[in-house]
Design a protein around this motif. Structure first.
Motif, PDB file in Angstrom:
ATOM      1  N   MET A 367     -24.653  40.667 -33.197  1.00  0.00           N
ATOM      2  CA  MET A 367     -25.283  41.285 -31.970  1.00  0.00           C
ATOM      3  C   MET A 367     -24.426  41.242 -30.783  1.00  0.00           C
ATOM      4  N   GLY A 368     -24.245  42.514 -30.146  1.00  0.00           N
ATOM      5  CA  GLY A 368     -23.427  42.489 -29.086  1.00  0.00           C
ATOM      6  C   GLY A 368     -24.192  43.106 -27.767  1.00  0.00           C
ATOM      7  N   SER A 369     -24.015  42.122 -26.299  1.00  0.00           N
ATOM      8  CA  SER A 369     -24.649  42.746 -25.409  1.00  0.00           C
ATOM      9  C   SER A 369     -23.121  43.252 -24.601  1.00  0.00           C
ATOM     10  N   VAL A 370     -23.093  44.563 -24.234  1.00  0.00           N
ATOM     11  CA  VAL A 370     -21.794  45.134 -23.721  1.00  0.00           C
ATOM     12  C   VAL A 370     -22.239  45.856 -22.593  1.00  0.00           C
ATOM     13  N   THR A 371     -21.140  45.707 -21.517  1.00  0.00           N
ATOM     14  CA  THR A 371     -21.178  46.514 -20.160  1.00  0.00           C
ATOM     15  C   THR A 371     -19.915  46.950 -20.088  1.00  0.00           C
ATOM     16  N   PRO A 372     -19.489  47.717 -19.112  1.00  0.00           N
ATOM     17  CA  PRO A 372     -18.039  48.351 -18.945  1.00  0.00           C
ATOM     18  C   PRO A 372     -17.095  47.378 -18.730  1.00  0.00           C
ATOM     19  N   THR A 373     -17.431  46.144 -18.119  1.00  0.00           N
ATOM     20  CA  THR A 373     -16.456  45.087 -18.089  1.00  0.00           C
ATOM     21  C   THR A 373     -16.629  43.730 -18.690  1.00  0.00           C
ATOM     22  N   GLU A 374     -17.646  43.506 -19.331  1.00  0.00           N
ATOM     23  CA  GLU A 374     -18.038  42.300 -20.080  1.00  0.00           C
ATOM     24  C   GLU A 374     -18.474  42.578 -21.523  1.00  0.00           C
ATOM     25  N   TYR A 375     -18.768  41.355 -22.359  1.00  0.00           N
ATOM     26  CA  TYR A 375     -19.171  41.419 -23.403  1.00  0.00           C
ATOM     27  C   TYR A 375     -19.756  40.079 -23.818  1.00  0.00           C
ATOM     28  N   ALA A 376     -20.681  40.146 -24.509  1.00  0.00           N
ATOM     29  CA  ALA A 376     -21.234  38.577 -25.100  1.00  0.00           C
ATOM     30  C   ALA A 376     -21.667  38.914 -26.628  1.00  0.00           C
ATOM     31  N   LEU A 377     -21.238  37.959 -27.662  1.00  0.00           N
ATOM     32  CA  LEU A 377     -21.693  38.423 -28.925  1.00  0.00           C
ATOM     33  C   LEU A 377     -22.506  37.002 -29.455  1.00  0.00           C
ATOM     34  N   ALA A 378     -23.268  37.633 -30.197  1.00  0.00           N
ATOM     35  CA  ALA A 378     -23.981  36.131 -30.993  1.00  0.00           C
ATOM     36  C   ALA A 378     -24.204  36.791 -32.384  1.00  0.00           C
ATOM     37  N   LYS A 379     -24.378  35.856 -33.318  1.00  0.00           N
ATOM     38  CA  LYS A 379     -24.556  36.033 -34.889  1.00  0.00           C
ATOM     39  C   LYS A 379     -25.832  35.838 -35.269  1.00  0.00           C
ATOM     40  N   CYS A 380     -26.527  36.788 -36.046  1.00  0.00           N
ATOM     41  CA  CYS A 380     -27.740  36.712 -36.559  1.00  0.00           C
ATOM     42  C   CYS A 380     -27.738  36.474 -38.058  1.00  0.00           C
ATOM     43  N   TYR A 381     -27.996  35.491 -38.676  1.00  0.00           N
ATOM     44  CA  TYR A 381     -28.089  35.283 -40.045  1.00  0.00           C
ATOM     45  C   TYR A 381     -29.471  35.633 -40.663  1.00  0.00           C
ATOM     46  N   LEU A 382     -29.267  36.322 -41.820  1.00  0.00           N
ATOM     47  CA  LEU A 382     -30.318  36.952 -42.671  1.00  0.00           C
ATOM     48  C   LEU A 382     -30.632  35.699 -43.724  1.00  0.00           C
ATOM     49  N   PRO A 383     -31.768  35.791 -44.282  1.00  0.00           N
ATOM     50  CA  PRO A 383     -32.219  34.586 -45.259  1.00  0.00           C
ATOM     51  C   PRO A 383     -31.267  34.213 -46.200  1.00  0.00           C
ATOM     52  N   CYS A 384     -31.037  33.112 -46.661  1.00  0.00           N
ATOM     53  CA  CYS A 384     -30.221  32.934 -47.724  1.00  0.00           C
ATOM     54  C   CYS A 384     -30.934  33.222 -49.193  1.00  0.00           C
ATOM     55  N   GLU A 385     -30.031  33.559 -49.862  1.00  0.00           N
ATOM     56  CA  GLU A 385     -30.591  34.001 -51.265  1.00  0.00           C
ATOM     57  C   GLU A 385     -30.986  32.928 -52.048  1.00  0.00           C
ATOM     58  N   ASP A 386     -30.154  31.712 -51.950  1.00  0.00           N
ATOM     59  CA  ASP A 386     -30.726  30.465 -52.898  1.00  0.00           C
ATOM     60  C   ASP A 386     -32.184  29.968 -52.577  1.00  0.00           C
ATOM     61  N   THR A 387     -32.340  30.187 -50.968  1.00  0.00           N
ATOM     62  CA  THR A 387     -33.835  29.745 -50.356  1.00  0.00           C
ATOM     63  C   THR A 387     -34.726  30.638 -51.138  1.00  0.00           C
ATOM     64  N   VAL A 388     -34.534  31.766 -51.168  1.00  0.00           N
ATOM     65  CA  VAL A 388     -35.438  32.771 -51.934  1.00  0.00           C
ATOM     66  C   VAL A 388     -35.681  32.347 -53.293  1.00  0.00           C
ATOM     67  N   LEU A 389     -34.310  32.172 -54.157  1.00  0.00           N
ATOM     68  CA  LEU A 389     -34.732  31.839 -55.504  1.00  0.00           C
ATOM     69  C   LEU A 389     -35.292  30.448 -55.836  1.00  0.00           C
ATOM     70  N   THR A 390     -35.029  29.385 -54.640  1.00  0.00           N
ATOM     71  CA  THR A 390     -35.460  28.187 -54.977  1.00  0.00           C
ATOM     72  C   THR A 390     -37.073  28.073 -54.844  1.00  0.00           C
ATOM     73  N   THR A 391     -37.546  29.051 -53.958  1.00  0.00           N
ATOM     74  CA  THR A 391     -38.998  29.412 -53.770  1.00  0.00           C
ATOM     75  C   THR A 391     -39.803  29.836 -54.709  1.00  0.00           C
ATOM     76  N   TYR A 392     -38.871  30.850 -55.480  1.00  0.00           N
ATOM     77  CA  TYR A 392     -39.639  31.359 -56.841  1.00  0.00           C
ATOM     78  C   TYR A 392     -39.483  30.361 -57.864  1.00  0.00           C
TER      79      TYR A 392
END
Length: 427
Positions: A367-392
């Motif tokens: 995820m990026g917040s961008v202006t003409p002079t600056e920027y800031a980045l952040a990472k967004c994780y999705l659900p882990c596959e092994d979490t879903v498989l363990t739940t099942y």
């Protein structure tokens, strides 16, 4: 009295016969409810619970520093890479169903919760674009637009990857045109300050208008076909370099706001701010040894040397891009793993991990917040596959245990625990 006793006896027998049926119906209802709840959680709710924790990074603006004047518009951009939609040859139907559903739910949930203004996909959208027939390509494209559907106010842009058009020795004009027909052919994408410069209104004196370009101020993204940067002088490669040189010339002219050279002419100006470079192949680096984080390359792959023009761009092509475009930020894909590298005079490159469970257990996007002079980045994780498989697996084990307890083949865990507790108290 005898007739009444017989009727009472029949009614009691009928009730005794109905009790097991009611118990079975109740157990079946419980099993159905558990299955429905697990499916609802693993296939829908988990995406909202995980992505809800993500938020747009804050970016500094002159107004935040106590400056005067109109605040700079902040663009919310989402960057993802390597979806690898399976094709007709290597794609098993179950693999397609599972992975594509995961990407669809993740993307649609991110759109609804985060509401980006533009989405960039950094190549390898398809897994078999390099050899797929016209019909297979059309089928893959149809599935892509179903998975990555978006409202009209959200723009989606993509760069080509080696799986979309083939490596250099597989690439041809037909595959490139086919890709560009579906996506966008422009190499230079500029974003207007929509909050302060709306089409149809009178533009300020420092604003310039045109297709995909209204700057007051404006952000520029240069989207590169990195597969064509082979450097062997082929027709496609020569054309790609000529395009980049033209963009470089326009960017350099835009930086000369006060002393504009005569060769720049009076054509449409680009924003004076440095562009953001988007491509599939990463710029040259030896390996991923200096990459860190939970989504970096596995330890057994970190020290594997990168092959130029295959795992990363060549040193020559990387130097050309940095020199010609002078970007302030580079985002790339291809490796399926995360990495941050500083090039040259402190230019940051971020390698975006794959968006698909097929390539990694913990996919993510930037995820990026961008202006003409600056920027800031952040990472967004999705659900882990092994979490879903363990739940099942846990739910399946619970269903089996519940069925065995109802059939009388296994003692109820509650009764077993109670009996053990009573036995412990008596001793």
């Amino acid at each position: 009295m005898a007739a009444g006793d017989m009727a009472s006896t029949r009614l009691g027998a009928r009730r005794q016969h109905l009790r097991p049926l009611k118990r079975r119906g109740l157990v079946l209802l419980r099993l159905t409810a558990i299955v429905f709840a697990v499916l609802l959680f693993c296939e829908f709710l988990i995406y909202y619970l995980v992505i809800f924790r993500c938020s747009w990074p804050a970016v500094k603006t002159p107004a935040d520093a106590g400056g005067l004047g109109t605040p700079e518009p902040v663009l919310r951009a989402m960057f993802l890479a390597d979806p690898h939609l399976l094709g007709a040859v290597r794609g098993h139907w179950l693999d397609k169903l599972r992975r594509e559903w995961q990407m669809e739910r993740a993307f649609q949930t991110a759109l609804w919760l985060l509401q980006p203004e533009v989405v960039f996909i950094l190549g390898d959208i398809f897994d078999e674009g390099k050899w797929s027939s016209s019909q297979a390509w059309a089928d893959d494209v149809g599935r892509f637009w179903k998975i990555f559907r978006h409202p009209p106010h959200v723009q989606l842009r993509a760069v080509a990857g080696n799986h979309d058009i083939g490596f250099h020795y597989q690439m041809n004009t037909y595959k490139i045109k086919r890709f560009e027909k579906v996506f966008n052919p422009e190499r230079l994408f500029s974003w207007k300050g929509i909050n302060f410069c709306v089409p149809g209104t009178q533009l300020p004196a420092d604003c310039t208008g045109g297709p995909w370009l209204i700057s007051c101020p404006c952000l520029s993204f240069v989207m590169v076909n990195s597969v064509a940067l082979e450097g062997d002088g082929c027709d496609i490669c020569s054309g790609a370099e000529a395009e980049l040189l033209e963009i470089s010339h326009r960017l350099n002219c835009s930086r000369e706001q006060e002393h504009r050279p005569q060769e720049c002419g009076d054509g449409q100006r680009l924003p004076a701010s440095a562009p953001i470079l988007l491509q599939h192949f990463p710029l040259y680096r030896r390996n991923d040894a200096n990459c860190s984080g939970e989504d970096a390359a596995p330890p057994d792959e970190k020290y594997t040397p990168f092959k130029e023009r295959y795992d990363a761009l060549s040193q020559e092509a990387s130097r050309k891009l940095l020199w010609w475009l002078r970007p302030r930020l580079v985002l790339s894909g291809h490796t399926h793993s995360a990495c941050e590298v500083l090039h040259g005079a402190g230019v940051l490159e971020v390698s975006v991990p794959s968006f698909s469970w097929r390539n990694r257990n913990n996919p993510s996007f930037i995820m990026g917040s961008v202006t003409p002079t600056e920027y800031a980045l952040a990472k967004c994780y999705l659900p882990c596959e092994d979490t879903v498989l363990t739940t099942y697996c846990t739910a399946a084990g619970g269903l089996v245990l519940l069925t065995l307890v109802h059939a009388g083949l296994v003692a109820s865990p509650l009764h077993f625990g109670w009996n053990m507790l009573r036995k412990f108290k008596t001793t």
